[in-house]
Motif scaffolding. Sequence first.
Motif, PDB file in Angstrom:
ATOM      1  N   UNK A 165      42.099  76.732  24.942  1.00 10.58           N
ATOM      2  CA  UNK A 165      41.043  77.743  24.839  1.00 10.58           C
ATOM      3  C   UNK A 165      40.088  77.425  23.690  1.00 10.58           C
ATOM      4  N   UNK A 166      40.646  77.125  22.540  1.00 15.48           N
ATOM      5  CA  UNK A 166      39.812  76.845  21.375  1.00 15.48           C
ATOM      6  C   UNK A 166      39.001  75.560  21.581  1.00 15.48           C
ATOM      7  N   UNK A 167      39.621  74.556  22.191  1.00 13.99           N
ATOM      8  CA  UNK A 167      38.942  73.271  22.399  1.00 13.99           C
ATOM      9  C   UNK A 167      37.690  73.418  23.250  1.00 13.99           C
ATOM     10  N   UNK A 168      37.787  74.178  24.336  1.00 13.16           N
ATOM     11  CA  UNK A 168      36.661  74.302  25.259  1.00 13.16           C
ATOM     12  C   UNK A 168      35.715  75.431  24.855  1.00 13.16           C
ATOM     13  N   UNK A 169      36.264  76.585  24.498  1.00 16.64           N
ATOM     14  CA  UNK A 169      35.440  77.775  24.274  1.00 16.64           C
ATOM     15  C   UNK A 169      34.749  77.792  22.916  1.00 16.64           C
ATOM     16  N   UNK A 170      35.300  77.102  21.929  1.00 17.68           N
ATOM     17  CA  UNK A 170      34.727  77.157  20.586  1.00 17.68           C
ATOM     18  C   UNK A 170      34.399  75.775  20.031  1.00 17.68           C
ATOM     19  N   UNK A 191      34.302  84.537  18.138  1.00 13.86           N
ATOM     20  CA  UNK A 191      33.882  83.441  17.265  1.00 13.86           C
ATOM     21  C   UNK A 191      32.537  82.872  17.697  1.00 13.86           C
ATOM     22  N   UNK A 192      32.317  82.760  18.998  1.00 14.93           N
ATOM     23  CA  UNK A 192      31.025  82.290  19.507  1.00 14.93           C
ATOM     24  C   UNK A 192      29.910  83.243  19.087  1.00 14.93           C
ATOM     25  N   UNK A 193      30.187  84.549  19.121  1.00 16.51           N
ATOM     26  CA  UNK A 193      29.182  85.519  18.690  1.00 16.51           C
ATOM     27  C   UNK A 193      28.815  85.318  17.223  1.00 16.51           C
ATOM     28  N   UNK A 194      29.827  85.141  16.374  1.00 18.79           N
ATOM     29  CA  UNK A 194      29.575  84.920  14.955  1.00 18.79           C
ATOM     30  C   UNK A 194      28.843  83.600  14.720  1.00 18.79           C
ATOM     31  N   UNK A 195      29.238  82.581  15.468  1.00 18.19           N
ATOM     32  CA  UNK A 195      28.585  81.280  15.373  1.00 18.19           C
ATOM     33  C   UNK A 195      27.112  81.392  15.769  1.00 18.19           C
ATOM     34  N   UNK A 196      26.847  82.124  16.836  1.00 17.80           N
ATOM     35  CA  UNK A 196      25.476  82.318  17.320  1.00 17.80           C
ATOM     36  C   UNK A 196      24.604  82.935  16.244  1.00 17.80           C
ATOM     37  N   UNK A 197      25.087  84.007  15.627  1.00 16.28           N
ATOM     38  CA  UNK A 197      24.275  84.698  14.630  1.00 16.28           C
ATOM     39  C   UNK A 197      24.107  83.867  13.360  1.00 16.28           C
ATOM     40  N   UNK A 198      25.151  83.123  12.994  1.00 16.18           N
ATOM     41  CA  UNK A 198      25.045  82.275  11.809  1.00 16.18           C
ATOM     42  C   UNK A 198      24.072  81.122  12.040  1.00 16.18           C
ATOM     43  N   UNK A 199      24.101  80.526  13.236  1.00 16.81           N
ATOM     44  CA  UNK A 199      23.151  79.448  13.527  1.00 16.81           C
ATOM     45  C   UNK A 199      21.725  79.978  13.591  1.00 16.81           C
ATOM     46  N   UNK A 200      21.557  81.209  14.056  1.00 18.22           N
ATOM     47  CA  UNK A 200      20.223  81.804  14.077  1.00 18.22           C
ATOM     48  C   UNK A 200      19.652  81.881  12.664  1.00 18.22           C
ATOM     49  N   UNK A 201      20.513  82.205  11.700  1.00 21.56           N
ATOM     50  CA  UNK A 201      20.083  82.260  10.301  1.00 21.56           C
ATOM     51  C   UNK A 201      19.814  80.856   9.765  1.00 21.56           C
ATOM     52  N   UNK A 202      20.741  79.936  10.019  1.00 26.18           N
ATOM     53  CA  UNK A 202      20.618  78.578   9.479  1.00 26.18           C
ATOM     54  C   UNK A 202      19.421  77.822  10.033  1.00 26.18           C
ATOM     55  N   UNK A 203      19.137  78.004  11.327  1.00 21.42           N
ATOM     56  CA  UNK A 203      18.177  77.127  11.993  1.00 21.42           C
ATOM     57  C   UNK A 203      16.850  77.789  12.329  1.00 21.42           C
ATOM     58  N   UNK A 204      16.688  79.047  11.940  1.00 26.64           N
ATOM     59  CA  UNK A 204      15.408  79.709  12.187  1.00 26.64           C
ATOM     60  C   UNK A 204      14.256  78.976  11.523  1.00 26.64           C
ATOM     61  N   UNK A 205      14.502  78.441  10.335  1.00 23.42           N
ATOM     62  CA  UNK A 205      13.462  77.699   9.634  1.00 23.42           C
ATOM     63  C   UNK A 205      13.065  76.420  10.337  1.00 23.42           C
ATOM     64  N   UNK A 212      34.026  72.896  21.487  1.00 25.33           N
ATOM     65  CA  UNK A 212      32.982  72.205  22.247  1.00 25.33           C
ATOM     66  C   UNK A 212      31.609  72.794  21.957  1.00 25.33           C
ATOM     67  N   UNK A 213      31.526  74.107  21.776  1.00 23.70           N
ATOM     68  CA  UNK A 213      30.246  74.727  21.433  1.00 23.70           C
ATOM     69  C   UNK A 213      29.745  74.193  20.092  1.00 23.70           C
ATOM     70  N   UNK A 214      30.648  74.143  19.116  1.00 29.61           N
ATOM     71  CA  UNK A 214      30.305  73.569  17.810  1.00 29.61           C
ATOM     72  C   UNK A 214      29.788  72.138  17.956  1.00 29.61           C
ATOM     73  N   UNK A 215      30.517  71.300  18.696  1.00 27.04           N
ATOM     74  CA  UNK A 215      30.139  69.894  18.826  1.00 27.04           C
ATOM     75  C   UNK A 215      28.817  69.741  19.579  1.00 27.04           C
ATOM     76  N   UNK A 216      28.633  70.501  20.644  1.00 25.44           N
ATOM     77  CA  UNK A 216      27.398  70.402  21.418  1.00 25.44           C
ATOM     78  C   UNK A 216      26.196  70.824  20.585  1.00 25.44           C
TER      79      UNK A 216
END
Length: 254
Positions: free
Chosen positions: A106-111, A156-170, A113-117
């Motif tokens: 579950x972690x490998x595919x759902x989380x 975790x994907x939800x938290x990752x999404x919001x954190x990347x929005x902050x990191x990469x908005x610039x 892989x999202x990080x790596x992609x």
Amino acid sequence: MSTPLSQARILITGAAGGIGSACARAFAKAGARVAMTDVAAPPTPILEGGQHRFIPADLRSEASIRDLVAQAAREMGGLDVLVNNAAVLVPTVPLHETALAQFDDLVAVNLRAVFLLCREAYPHLKASRGCIVNMSSMAGVNGEKHHALYAATKGAVNALTQSMAVDYGGDGIRCNAVCPSSVITPNVDKMIAATPDPAATVKLRRSINPLGFTALPEHIASVVLFLASPEAAFMSGALVPVSGGSECGYGIKF
């Protein structure tokens, strides 16, 4: 993303069926160029035409993901949109009945892989000022019976999404997540079949929202298409429910 969808270059994971293939069809209909991937090729071509391609990849493998993103960007001349759709839904059991190997899968595919992609796609999306749409779930917001680990990966994907929005908005990169509740897909059908009482599970999933029916993949794909479009240019870090209102309070009737 300021690029019109008619010119956009899209990479979609988990595209062999269900929501992923519905997204591929929707983007293709809008005139985009689409690169699709899955662990195995679909039984028949999802899309036809020289603008589209299917690239088999194993999302459990870092090297495979690196090659996938590189090939998609090379063949399409860049990347405007990454749709992280691939996911594992099983097992459908309480946490204490879940094996470590199932947790790892579950972690490998759902989380992971999202990080790596996202990591591999970042330089391409920065160049195009593109966007990421992560396929999450209302399970990651509200939890779900017998889906503790699946819900944890989606939270975790939800938290990752919001954190990347902050990191990469610039960098001009938008990042949003779509949170469906119940959707009719081949993977969901397999998950339901694995439950102790499949008929009761189907009844529950139909009645868990005020609208009283189960979504089709096309309902979810239309929201993904909007989030990837210039019309959503001021949306980033959003966790968008596509759930029939299920999060507003359960009105289950048996």
